[in-house]
Design a protein around this motif. Sequence first.
Motif, mmCIF file in Angstrom:
data_model
loop_
_atom_site.group_PDB
_atom_site.id
_atom_site.type_symbol
_atom_site.label_atom_id
_atom_site.label_comp_id
_atom_site.label_asym_id
_atom_site.label_seq_id
_atom_site.Cartn_x
_atom_site.Cartn_y
_atom_site.Cartn_z
ATOM 1 N N UNK A 152 27.024 16.783 -23.897
ATOM 2 C CA UNK A 152 27.110 15.837 -22.787
ATOM 3 C C UNK A 152 25.885 14.927 -22.816
ATOM 4 N N UNK A 153 26.130 13.620 -22.862
ATOM 5 C CA UNK A 153 25.057 12.643 -22.829
ATOM 6 C C UNK A 153 24.826 12.137 -21.418
ATOM 7 N N UNK A 154 23.629 11.584 -21.197
ATOM 8 C CA UNK A 154 23.290 11.083 -19.863
ATOM 9 C C UNK A 154 22.207 10.025 -19.997
ATOM 10 N N UNK A 155 22.109 9.189 -18.973
ATOM 11 C CA UNK A 155 21.028 8.217 -18.852
ATOM 12 C C UNK A 155 20.125 8.633 -17.697
ATOM 13 N N UNK A 156 18.833 8.488 -17.907
ATOM 14 C CA UNK A 156 17.862 8.759 -16.849
ATOM 15 C C UNK A 156 17.124 7.455 -16.570
ATOM 16 N N UNK A 157 17.384 6.882 -15.400
ATOM 17 C CA UNK A 157 16.748 5.624 -15.017
ATOM 18 C C UNK A 157 15.488 5.949 -14.214
ATOM 19 N N UNK A 158 14.355 5.493 -14.702
ATOM 20 C CA UNK A 158 13.077 5.738 -14.024
ATOM 21 C C UNK A 158 12.768 4.522 -13.167
ATOM 22 N N UNK A 159 12.813 4.715 -11.856
ATOM 23 C CA UNK A 159 12.587 3.611 -10.928
ATOM 24 C C UNK A 159 11.093 3.408 -10.705
ATOM 25 N N UNK A 160 10.793 2.321 -9.996
ATOM 26 C CA UNK A 160 9.396 2.008 -9.714
ATOM 27 C C UNK A 160 8.824 2.905 -8.627
ATOM 28 N N UNK A 161 7.590 2.609 -8.264
ATOM 29 C CA UNK A 161 6.899 3.403 -7.254
ATOM 30 C C UNK A 161 7.413 3.025 -5.877
ATOM 31 N N UNK A 162 8.014 4.000 -5.196
ATOM 32 C CA UNK A 162 8.643 3.726 -3.901
ATOM 33 C C UNK A 162 7.629 3.794 -2.771
ATOM 34 N N UNK A 163 6.734 4.784 -2.810
ATOM 35 C CA UNK A 163 5.740 4.962 -1.743
ATOM 36 C C UNK A 163 4.432 4.327 -2.187
ATOM 37 N N UNK A 164 4.057 3.146 -1.642
ATOM 38 C CA UNK A 164 2.832 2.480 -2.106
ATOM 39 C C UNK A 164 1.568 3.236 -1.722
ATOM 40 N N UNK A 165 1.654 4.126 -0.720
ATOM 41 C CA UNK A 165 0.472 4.869 -0.303
ATOM 42 C C UNK A 165 0.195 6.103 -1.136
ATOM 43 N N UNK A 166 1.099 6.453 -2.029
ATOM 44 C CA UNK A 166 0.934 7.644 -2.856
ATOM 45 C C UNK A 166 0.069 7.306 -4.072
ATOM 46 N N UNK A 167 -0.981 8.111 -4.289
ATOM 47 C CA UNK A 167 -1.871 7.877 -5.429
ATOM 48 C C UNK A 167 -1.376 8.565 -6.703
ATOM 49 N N UNK A 168 -0.194 9.146 -6.651
ATOM 50 C CA UNK A 168 0.390 9.838 -7.795
ATOM 51 C C UNK A 168 0.811 8.792 -8.823
ATOM 52 N N UNK A 169 0.308 8.910 -10.049
ATOM 53 C CA UNK A 169 0.505 7.856 -11.053
ATOM 54 C C UNK A 169 1.843 7.969 -11.778
#
Length: 493
Positions: free
Chosen positions: A167-184
């Motif tokens: 089974x194949x799949x696509x994983x779409x990595x979205x941008x940073x949703x929470x601007x206050x989060x310092x998680x890189x």
Amino acid sequence: MRSVSLYDPKIYSLLMFRMPEASRAKVLDILKKKAPSMGSVKMDISSKEGWTVIELLLAASPSKKDFSDVSPEFLQNRYDEISRVARKIADLLSPLLTDKGKIYRYTIFSCGSRDNVWLKTYSDMSFMYKDSKVKGGEILQTNISYLNRLLNAKGEVLVNSLKHGKVGANLYILGKVDPGDDWTFPTTMFLELNISDVSAPAVYDEGPISLADSTPYGTSSDPRKRLYETRQNYLINLMAVKSKLIDVFLLQSRYSEMMGSDIMKVKKEGQALKGDISRLQNDINEHMKRYIPRETEKKKEKNFLAKETFEKEKELLTRASVRFSLVSEVEHQIMRYSSALVVMEGLMKDAIKSLSLESHGVAIEGVPYSLGEMTIKDMERERRGLDSLMDELSHSRVILSSTIDVLRTFIDTRQREVSEDMSRLMNLLFLVFACLSLADALGNFVVMVIQAGYLSGTPSLARVYQYGSLGLIFTLLPLLIAAVFLYLYFKKR
């Protein structure tokens, strides 16, 4: 309003954290009390490698059908709903964590689809979206990019492909949703399984599903059997892929925790130590300049044996020795953390390999990277930074070692000079006491001789003066000769 045909869309919100063992019962009690107020959000709690994982699940389908038309706006509303629940739980649990503890949150949209619908445009007319940030540019607006903007995500959309079994799949990595989060690292992504692979008959040749003939879906003529098998196979593959993605998230969380506490601490200590060594080296160089002879000044003896100078050099030597010991301690910590990063890189590569995770040939925006590559590149960058800091500290330690040797040479020379001065002083005192003793002995002998031989009876004053002067001469002359010979003797030594 645009809509996308999706198979069983869901939203998962994952909360990962470490907590003291004594707080576990209290955490479970809080979550148990919170569960009834979460509405349609379901919750599951598990532990893995010392971490607690809270998994929140919210169905994102507007109907009960397997396939349904879902608008990105509807997904945004569901995302806001599950995010509110996740934030409330995080606020409740944060006081129970350790000082170093932090709650790491990830969001996974999941669905099945045909023909990569999230990479499709709004219509066959290729709906164009004018991007105000690009001067005079118009970019092709895909469904996943549209969702990325609806979530107010700051950053690019990256497309990864993965495979689990057949089974194949696509994983779409979205941008940073929470601007206050310092998680890189990216925390919001969309998992799209290829439902055509899931429902293909070849999947069941050696698949994990085996139906007994007694079940309602046991007969091959029943059309519900294929639907049942498709759904079960989809869920099995979804759970398997999600579990492996959680392994990747746990590695990222462990890395972030180590970065935020141990590695950041040792980097600050190393930089501060480099600054201390530099300032100490400047102080030592400034102190040593006083021993450089100047052409303009006459040759004269330096105040080498001054007590203030001796105390200053002792203080500099003590500071240098302490810094030398601290450099060795920091170097040991750097080696330990660098080795831990190497181990994490290996684990991350294994996790990527198990999913066949790689960057897709389609890059919607920016340079394509896979989720694992971003993490590994960050780990490699930090490891190179630690290695560079290690080299700088090693260089500082070599210079400091040479400086310590110079200071010890000066102090040893000073102690030798002091010892020689003390030896000369003791010799002089010995000479003085020797002369005094000799004078006392000669004086007593002369007094005895004069008193017995020349001043018997009642001598006159002139006679006493005459023989007293003669006795004084006989006393001082040998004493002077002895003092001269003793001085010459000790001077030669």
